[in-house]
Design an enzyme around this catalytic site. Structure first.
Site, PDB file in Angstrom:
ATOM      1  N   ASP A   1      15.916  54.468  16.690  1.00  0.00           N
ATOM      2  CA  ASP A   1      17.247  53.234  16.853  1.00  0.00           C
ATOM      3  C   ASP A   1      15.799  52.343  16.596  1.00  0.00           C
ATOM      4  OD1 ASP A   1      19.675  54.281  16.958  1.00  0.00           O
ATOM      5  OD2 ASP A   1      19.264  54.720  19.200  1.00  0.00           O
TER       6      ASP A   1
ATOM      7  N   ASP B   1      25.027  54.035  12.899  1.00  0.00           N
ATOM      8  CA  ASP B   1      26.227  53.487  14.100  1.00  0.00           C
ATOM      9  C   ASP B   1      26.749  52.776  13.711  1.00  0.00           C
ATOM     10  OD1 ASP B   1      24.743  55.655  15.386  1.00  0.00           O
ATOM     11  OD2 ASP B   1      22.989  53.776  16.296  1.00  0.00           O
TER      12      ASP B   1
END
Length: 156
Positions: free
Chosen positions: A116, A132
């Site tokens: 991330d 995402d």
């Protein structure tokens, strides 16, 4: 023979490719937990790892999440290949969800975690990645597709 649901396949490939190339760039460019403020206090690029689902939910549950990613990916591929012709919103939506599920699924199988790096600090949001984003945009596309469908008339 015409290629069925071509926007699904194109969208899925592009989403997957963009997710993987940005994660690769972050891993090659940043040290773990290193941050680069693009808009200080608002938006940073911060390299973190996530053993949970989107936005760090269910942290530490990588084992079943990797299988969920695989199952969703296979189900979407089967839908586009064996199912009906989808409208464009459905193709874009399912394609974005496929690209995101595959992107995070590959990370979970290969690394045991998801990379991330998108860090919105203004609202104290969990760090996330393009997969995402694509999954969420895909859901919006499917909602649009749902609202655009006309109700079928009842036949007697």
């Amino acid at each position: 023979m015409r290629f069925k649901n071509k926007f699904f396949w194109i969208t899925g490939f592009i989403a997957f490719f963009l997710d993987q190339i940005t994660k690769y760039w972050v891993v090659q460019t940043f040290s773990l937990k290193q941050t680069l403020p693009l808009l200080p206090g608002i938006f940073h690029l911060t390299y973190v790892t996530n053993t949970g689902a989107a936005f760090s939910l269910l942290s530490g549950k990588v084992e079943w999440l990797r299988w969920l990613s695989l199952g969703v990916s296979l189900a979407l591929i089967a839908l586009a290949w064996l199912g009906p012709n989808l409208n464009r919103w459905e193709q874009w939506g399912y394609g974005l969800i496929l690209g995101g599920a595959m992107g995070n699924g590959i990370d979970r199988f290969a690394l045991g975690y998801v990379v991330d790096f998108l860090d919105f600090r203004l609202i104290n949001f969990p760090v996330f990645n393009l997969a995402d984003v694509f999954i969420n945009i895909g859901i919006v596309c499917l909602l649009i597709a749902t609202f655009q469908k006309t109700p079928t008339s009842s036949r007697r």
